[in-house]
Design a protein around this motif. Sequence first.
Motif, PDB file in Angstrom:
ATOM      1  N   UNK A  48       0.831  -1.205   0.000  1.00 47.81           N
ATOM      2  CA  UNK A  48       0.000   0.000   0.000  1.00 47.81           C
ATOM      3  C   UNK A  48       0.868   1.260   0.000  1.00 47.81           C
ATOM      4  N   UNK A  49       1.956   1.242   0.781  1.00 51.61           N
ATOM      5  CA  UNK A  49       2.872   2.385   0.791  1.00 51.61           C
ATOM      6  C   UNK A  49       3.550   2.552  -0.570  1.00 51.61           C
ATOM      7  N   UNK A  50       3.909   1.421  -1.176  1.00 49.23           N
ATOM      8  CA  UNK A  50       4.557   1.455  -2.486  1.00 49.23           C
ATOM      9  C   UNK A  50       3.601   1.992  -3.552  1.00 49.23           C
ATOM     10  N   UNK A  51       2.349   1.581  -3.482  1.00 48.26           N
ATOM     11  CA  UNK A  51       1.363   2.067  -4.441  1.00 48.26           C
ATOM     12  C   UNK A  51       1.142   3.570  -4.277  1.00 48.26           C
ATOM     13  N   UNK A  52       1.079   4.021  -3.048  1.00 51.27           N
ATOM     14  CA  UNK A  52       0.898   5.454  -2.812  1.00 51.27           C
ATOM     15  C   UNK A  52       2.070   6.242  -3.406  1.00 51.27           C
ATOM     16  N   UNK A  53       3.279   5.715  -3.245  1.00 48.38           N
ATOM     17  CA  UNK A  53       4.456   6.392  -3.807  1.00 48.38           C
ATOM     18  C   UNK A  53       4.388   6.436  -5.323  1.00 48.38           C
ATOM     19  N   UNK A  54       3.974   5.338  -5.951  1.00 51.64           N
ATOM     20  CA  UNK A  54       3.894   5.293  -7.408  1.00 51.64           C
ATOM     21  C   UNK A  54       2.843   6.240  -7.944  1.00 51.64           C
ATOM     22  N   UNK A  55       1.830   6.537  -7.125  1.00 54.76           N
ATOM     23  CA  UNK A  55       0.773   7.447  -7.539  1.00 54.76           C
ATOM     24  C   UNK A  55       0.960   8.866  -7.004  1.00 54.76           C
ATOM     25  N   UNK A  56       2.188   9.152  -6.515  1.00 57.42           N
ATOM     26  CA  UNK A  56       2.493  10.485  -5.980  1.00 57.42           C
ATOM     27  C   UNK A  56       1.490  10.902  -4.906  1.00 57.42           C
TER      28      UNK A  56
END
Length: 506
Positions: free
Chosen positions: A255-263
Amino acid sequence: MDSSSSSSSSSSTVAATVAVAAAAAAATTVVSKCRVHPSQASAMGDLKLSVSDLPMLSCHYIQKGVLLPRPPFPVQHLVSLLQLSLSRTLSLFPPLAGRLSTGSSGRVLISCNDEGVDLIHASAGDVLVADLLSPSRVPERFKSFFPLDRTVSYRGHWEPIVAVQVTELRDGVFIGCAANHAVVDGTSFWNFFNTFAEVSRIGERRFSKVPDFRRESVLISDAVLKIPEGGPTVTFNEDEPLSERIFSFTREAISRLKAKANDRKWSESEDGNFNAVEIMGKQMHDPYVTSGNVKLTPSFLGSWFAKQRGGAGTRVETAEISSFQALSALLWRSVTRARKLHASKTATFRMAVNCRHRLEPRLEAHYFGNAIQSIPTRAAAGEVLSRDLRWCAERLNRSVTEHGDAAVRGAVEEWEREPRLFPLGNADGASITMGSSPRFPMFDNDFGWGRPVAIRSGRANKFDGKISAFPGREGGGSVDLEVLLSPETMDGIESDLEFMQYVSQH
């Protein structure tokens, strides 16, 4: 000979003897082997191999299995139970009890002739379940828990299309299955395996995931694949030295990684809704999913999305990076960095995608056979490393999003013009191939005494850069990646801070 030399010679002899004894003790031995036939005779005619099936004739059989705690009854009783339930399951999957055949026209078919499958009982009584759950490299011992090792799928003309091996451990069992890759893909494989477990657990009943054996789609073609003299062989080096490891990622880390990828800034409070949005979005691709009494149709989900993102009039964002695309982008960057590729070298990330829901009209969700295509995403190694995570993830996202009905049909037409076997491998040293899926119900395999402890695979179709995605045992969006790399590259990603900060250390 002086005393020191004599002593050294004696020590060497003892060491060699101990080594041989240890190797013998560590052997997995076959206790029994039998041929299992369907409980009911097949009334099904020959099935054509599709344009998605035929290229896989040069690939190894799929090898996947489940590590389970020891059952509360003798293993010999378990073997008898599996023999009975396998026979009943084969009646629901007649092609798996057949053999491949090639007609005078050169077309390869599945003859549903009830020749049967192999069931093997093996013993590895020196092994504990805990010994197999290494937090780092996957033990080589798993390779001996699978039948039909390194068997090329074309040999389904003579070998069983499926074989099952139950290996007795000191405190558990491993049930490994090998299935012909020209007959099944991952979706069909796990539908069979899930059904096998369900029949073992509760006996016969009306099953909800009945396979669809129809051959009526654009994937069925009259094009003939010319088989090389002597039969096809795999297109990669089977003896290449490789390191294998399972990297686990928790729901929170992804979830943290996805948030980073979506700025987007991640917070623990948004984690539940964030993943619910993604799960619902994925279900838009599956017309058969329901939630309670509500049919999760695209129109219903579109309205739901709009409400989640700010009201009924809000446009649904379609370019959002998914969790799996973000994780794949992270892996792409780390492996490219560890390989120390020249900046101008083209780095390729291939993803095997399910085409069942991409075609119009859609194939049935449980269409039996291969319905997969390989989607490449390419970029210069220098760009993969100099750009950020989102840039890489966007390219993967675009490749997947654009592979709709027209692209699937275009790939079929292109293959028909030039029928060929699938060139599996990493010929240029700069490729990654992602297979399997964290959406497959791998942990839904309770044979009667509990869920699996772990999912593992055999030696099949493994080369530098082959990745397989499994669901994590804790569920909830967690993912395990089975990673095969050269030893030097594996060392590199294990010391890569960008990658390892997301990897679970437990």
